[in-house]
Scaffold this motif. Structure first.
Motif, PDB file in Angstrom:
ATOM      1  N   ARG A  51       0.828  -1.203   0.000  1.00 58.52           N
ATOM      2  CA  ARG A  51       0.000   0.000   0.000  1.00 58.52           C
ATOM      3  C   ARG A  51       0.864   1.255   0.000  1.00 58.52           C
ATOM      4  NH1 ARG A  51      -2.323  -0.689   4.411  1.00 58.52           N
ATOM      5  NH2 ARG A  51      -1.634   1.089   5.658  1.00 58.52           N
ATOM      6  N   TYR A  52       1.967   1.222   0.758  1.00 57.01           N
ATOM      7  CA  TYR A  52       2.886   2.362   0.767  1.00 57.01           C
ATOM      8  C   TYR A  52       3.502   2.574  -0.610  1.00 57.01           C
ATOM      9  CZ  TYR A  52       2.634   2.321   5.868  1.00 57.01           C
ATOM     10  OH  TYR A  52       2.202   2.371   7.160  1.00 57.01           O
ATOM     11  N   TYR A  53       3.872   1.481  -1.239  1.00 60.42           N
ATOM     12  CA  TYR A  53       4.463   1.595  -2.583  1.00 60.42           C
ATOM     13  C   TYR A  53       3.451   2.177  -3.564  1.00 60.42           C
ATOM     14  CZ  TYR A  53       6.658   0.421  -6.993  1.00 60.42           C
ATOM     15  OH  TYR A  53       7.198   0.499  -8.245  1.00 60.42           O
ATOM     16  N   TYR A  54       2.217   1.691  -3.487  1.00 57.72           N
ATOM     17  CA  TYR A  54       1.155   2.150  -4.374  1.00 57.72           C
ATOM     18  C   TYR A  54       0.934   3.661  -4.261  1.00 57.72           C
ATOM     19  CZ  TYR A  54      -3.678   3.263  -5.605  1.00 57.72           C
ATOM     20  OH  TYR A  54      -4.804   3.856  -6.106  1.00 57.72           O
ATOM     21  N   SER A  55       0.986   4.191  -3.037  1.00 58.25           N
ATOM     22  CA  SER A  55       0.681   5.603  -2.819  1.00 58.25           C
ATOM     23  C   SER A  55       1.906   6.510  -2.872  1.00 58.25           C
ATOM     24  CB  SER A  55      -0.020   5.783  -1.465  1.00 58.25           C
ATOM     25  OG  SER A  55       0.811   5.309  -0.416  1.00 58.25           O
ATOM     26  N   SER A  56       3.079   5.935  -3.111  1.00 58.34           N
ATOM     27  CA  SER A  56       4.297   6.747  -3.130  1.00 58.34           C
ATOM     28  C   SER A  56       4.674   7.138  -4.559  1.00 58.34           C
ATOM     29  CB  SER A  56       5.457   5.985  -2.492  1.00 58.34           C
ATOM     30  OG  SER A  56       5.923   4.978  -3.368  1.00 58.34           O
ATOM     31  N   PRO A  57       5.462   8.200  -4.726  1.00 60.15           N
ATOM     32  CA  PRO A  57       5.883   8.613  -6.071  1.00 60.15           C
ATOM     33  C   PRO A  57       6.797   7.607  -6.763  1.00 60.15           C
ATOM     34  CG  PRO A  57       6.414  10.317  -4.426  1.00 60.15           C
ATOM     35  CD  PRO A  57       5.920   9.127  -3.698  1.00 60.15           C
ATOM     36  N   ILE A  58       7.447   6.738  -5.989  1.00 65.21           N
ATOM     37  CA  ILE A  58       8.377   5.803  -6.633  1.00 65.21           C
ATOM     38  C   ILE A  58       7.665   4.708  -7.414  1.00 65.21           C
ATOM     39  CG2 ILE A  58      10.245   6.202  -4.974  1.00 65.21           C
ATOM     40  CD1 ILE A  58       9.537   3.500  -3.705  1.00 65.21           C
ATOM     41  N   ASN A  59       6.328   4.655  -7.319  1.00 57.58           N
ATOM     42  CA  ASN A  59       5.637   3.634  -8.116  1.00 57.58           C
ATOM     43  C   ASN A  59       5.722   3.918  -9.608  1.00 57.58           C
ATOM     44  OD1 ASN A  59       3.658   5.530  -8.792  1.00 57.58           O
ATOM     45  ND2 ASN A  59       2.087   4.621  -7.509  1.00 57.58           N
ATOM     46  N   VAL A  60       6.279   5.086  -9.960  1.00 57.01           N
ATOM     47  CA  VAL A  60       6.549   5.357 -11.377  1.00 57.01           C
ATOM     48  C   VAL A  60       7.553   4.346 -11.932  1.00 57.01           C
ATOM     49  CG1 VAL A  60       8.488   6.965 -11.048  1.00 57.01           C
ATOM     50  CG2 VAL A  60       6.986   7.212 -13.030  1.00 57.01           C
ATOM     51  N   LEU A  61       8.344   3.720 -11.057  1.00 56.42           N
ATOM     52  CA  LEU A  61       9.330   2.731 -11.482  1.00 56.42           C
ATOM     53  C   LEU A  61       8.687   1.499 -12.104  1.00 56.42           C
ATOM     54  CD1 LEU A  61      11.765   2.904  -8.433  1.00 56.42           C
ATOM     55  CD2 LEU A  61      12.032   3.974 -10.682  1.00 56.42           C
ATOM     56  N   THR A  62       7.428   1.264 -11.777  1.00 55.23           N
ATOM     57  CA  THR A  62       6.728   0.123 -12.375  1.00 55.23           C
ATOM     58  C   THR A  62       5.464   0.581 -13.097  1.00 55.23           C
ATOM     59  OG1 THR A  62       5.696  -0.271 -10.206  1.00 55.23           O
ATOM     60  CG2 THR A  62       7.611  -1.609 -10.771  1.00 55.23           C
TER      61      THR A  62
END
Length: 199
Positions: A51-62
């Motif tokens: 959930r943290y990954y989903y809501s963070s800006p770094i999810n642009v990596l995927t």
């Protein structure tokens, strides 16, 4: 002894490689960590981390869709580069004549392989999707039944390249866009050929 210099721009090849890896990561996440894609805790395997990954800006990596647009832009640049260097109209015609087959041959090969895997029940995506909680994506990727007629006449002959069919390989949705986009690039180059200030 050094060979002939490559016509490829190395940093763009590097960017293409990074984008390809990001698309691979996107599909891996959809298949095995779907909670990181949509933030749904019921699909998470790593607790709150997804959930943290989903809501963070770094999810642009995927972000696969972003990377596909990078591919399209790179493709347009590469297709027009030789013409820009030479300002030779025959370059456009030569590239346009070859474009369909350059795209079609690997597509046809991939579809045939996918069809063989499907016919011999070598895809295990439904079973895996029940474990990974990706029934909504991984579990629906390939059709339950595949007919020889459907693959060769509909998909291979015209469906993928002209209509965007992607039943036997989900990445094939890009091919019709790539094909029509290529001819849009060639058309713009042809129309602006007589104009001196093309920019």
């Amino acid at each position: 002894m050094q060979g002939a210099p490559s016509n490829k721009i190395q940093y763009l090849e590097g960017l293409r490689g990074i984008a390809a890896f990001m698309v691979l990561s996107h599909h891996f996440m959809l298949a095995f960590y779907p909670g990181a894609y949509d933030g749904n805790p019921d699909r998470a395997h790593l607790g709150s981390w997804e959930r943290y990954y989903y809501s963070s800006p770094i999810n642009v990596l995927t972000n696969g869709n972003f990377c596909v647009t990078v591919f399209f832009v790179l493709s347009g640049f590469v297709l027009s580069r030789k013409y820009w260097q030479s300002n030779n109209f025959s370059v456009i015609m030569s590239a346009a004549k070859r474009r369909f087959f350059r795209l079609f041959i690997p597509v046809a090969f991939t579809l045939i392989i996918s069809f063989i895997l499907l016919r011999f029940s070598l895809y295990k995506h439904v079973e895996v999707s029940a474990i990974s909680h990706s029934e909504w994506w991984l579990g629906t990727l390939w059709p339950a039944q595949g007919s020889l007629f459907g693959v060769f006449l509909e998909h291979v002959a015209y469906g993928v390249m002209f209509l965007g069919y992607h039943d036997y390989d989900t990445s094939m949705w890009t091919m019709s866009i790539e094909l029509f986009g290529s001819f849009l690039v060639f058309g713009l180059l042809a129309v602006t050929h007589p104009i001196k200030r093309k920019y």
